[in-house]
Design a protein around this motif. Structure first.
Motif, PDB file in Angstrom:
ATOM      1  N   ASP A  28       0.807  -1.223   0.000  1.00 54.23           N
ATOM      2  CA  ASP A  28       0.000   0.000   0.000  1.00 54.23           C
ATOM      3  C   ASP A  28       0.841   1.274   0.000  1.00 54.23           C
ATOM      4  N   ASN A  29       1.950   1.273   0.723  1.00 55.09           N
ATOM      5  CA  ASN A  29       2.756   2.487   0.871  1.00 55.09           C
ATOM      6  C   ASN A  29       3.867   2.625  -0.155  1.00 55.09           C
ATOM      7  N   GLY A  30       3.967   1.704  -1.102  1.00 49.95           N
ATOM      8  CA  GLY A  30       5.002   1.806  -2.115  1.00 49.95           C
ATOM      9  C   GLY A  30       5.636   0.469  -2.433  1.00 49.95           C
ATOM     10  N   THR A  31       6.775   0.530  -3.077  1.00 53.14           N
ATOM     11  CA  THR A  31       7.466  -0.664  -3.544  1.00 53.14           C
ATOM     12  C   THR A  31       8.746  -0.869  -2.752  1.00 53.14           C
ATOM     13  N   LEU A  32       8.989  -2.119  -2.399  1.00 55.43           N
ATOM     14  CA  LEU A  32      10.179  -2.496  -1.650  1.00 55.43           C
ATOM     15  C   LEU A  32      11.003  -3.484  -2.455  1.00 55.43           C
ATOM     16  N   LEU A  33      12.307  -3.428  -2.297  1.00 50.69           N
ATOM     17  CA  LEU A  33      13.195  -4.417  -2.878  1.00 50.69           C
ATOM     18  C   LEU A  33      13.124  -5.659  -2.001  1.00 50.69           C
ATOM     19  N   SER A  34      12.977  -6.808  -2.632  1.00 54.69           N
ATOM     20  CA  SER A  34      12.944  -8.065  -1.896  1.00 54.69           C
ATOM     21  C   SER A  34      14.214  -8.832  -2.220  1.00 54.69           C
ATOM     22  N   LEU A  35      15.027  -9.069  -1.207  1.00 53.87           N
ATOM     23  CA  LEU A  35      16.303  -9.746  -1.382  1.00 53.87           C
ATOM     24  C   LEU A  35      16.287 -10.988  -0.501  1.00 53.87           C
ATOM     25  N   ASP A  36      16.123 -12.137  -1.142  1.00 49.77           N
ATOM     26  CA  ASP A  36      15.977 -13.411  -0.414  1.00 49.77           C
ATOM     27  C   ASP A  36      14.876 -13.326   0.639  1.00 49.77           C
ATOM     28  N   GLY A  37      13.760 -12.689   0.298  1.00 47.62           N
ATOM     29  CA  GLY A  37      12.618 -12.575   1.189  1.00 47.62           C
ATOM     30  C   GLY A  37      12.699 -11.422   2.178  1.00 47.62           C
ATOM     31  N   ARG A  38      13.815 -10.773   2.260  1.00 47.85           N
ATOM     32  CA  ARG A  38      13.992  -9.618   3.148  1.00 47.85           C
ATOM     33  C   ARG A  38      13.616  -8.355   2.392  1.00 47.85           C
ATOM     34  N   ARG A  39      12.677  -7.584   2.942  1.00 47.16           N
ATOM     35  CA  ARG A  39      12.212  -6.372   2.276  1.00 47.16           C
ATOM     36  C   ARG A  39      13.082  -5.181   2.650  1.00 47.16           C
ATOM     37  N   ILE A  40      13.477  -4.405   1.639  1.00 43.87           N
ATOM     38  CA  ILE A  40      14.342  -3.245   1.840  1.00 43.87           C
ATOM     39  C   ILE A  40      13.697  -2.031   1.179  1.00 43.87           C
TER      40      ILE A  40
END
Length: 171
Positions: A28-40
């Motif tokens: 909802d608040n934007g896009t996150l980078l997902s690196l091996d399931g970890r959101r950044i």
């Protein structure tokens, strides 16, 4: 196998392996980078770095417990939502002109960042500009700065830019 074919296969394998570990997640608040399931929060990190490089904090001061604005912030927060607010501990208090920004932690409530307007003589909490809750997985400082600036457009941008969360709740 030809050398050019080997290089092409190697590049495809590298791309495929990388693509299986890296992706983008839209919330909802934007896009996150997902690196091996970890959101950044890449955008939040970039905004925070840019703010730290471009801000001017000459007109902003960090208050100490013995300062009147610090004591006033504690009193106002305690009175704002009793009885749970009685346990308030301030992680940081920042001031610029007639504005104060207090970062509060509580025993039974979610952490909060409270904006106080001192312009009309008697200090008052700006009720619609209180950030309460956690920000994870979003980078706390830009997320809270954006929220408060939308809710209270009159607050000095230097105060928001110089606010760096100190609470462990926002790390």
């Amino acid at each position: 196998m030809k050398k050019s074919t080997s290089i092409s296969v190697l590049l495809m394998v590298i791309f495929a392996v990388g693509a299986s570990h890296v992706g983008w997640t839209t919330l909802d608040n934007g896009t996150l980078l997902s690196l091996d399931g970890r959101r950044i929060d890449v955008l939040g990190i970039a905004k925070d770095r840019f703010t730290k490089l471009s801000r001017n904090c000459d007109s902003v001061s960090r208050m100490k417990p013995e300062d009147n604005a610090y004591q006033s912030a504690i009193r106002l927060i305690i009175e704002y939502s009793p009885p749970h607010s009685q346990s308030v501990q301030l992680a940081s208090v920042w001031g610029a002109g007639k504005w104060t920004l207090a970062e509060a932690e509580f025993g039974d409530l979610l952490p909060a960042v409270v904006l106080i307007d001192n312009s009309e003589g008697e200090p008052r909490i700006v009720g619609n500009a209180i950030w309460s809750g956690y920000t994870h997985p979003w980078k706390a400082a830009p997320f809270i700065r954006d929220y408060i600036s939308r809710q209270a457009p009159d607050v000095p941008l230097s105060l928001l830019a110089c606010f760096d969360p100190q609470s462990r709740a926002f790390m």
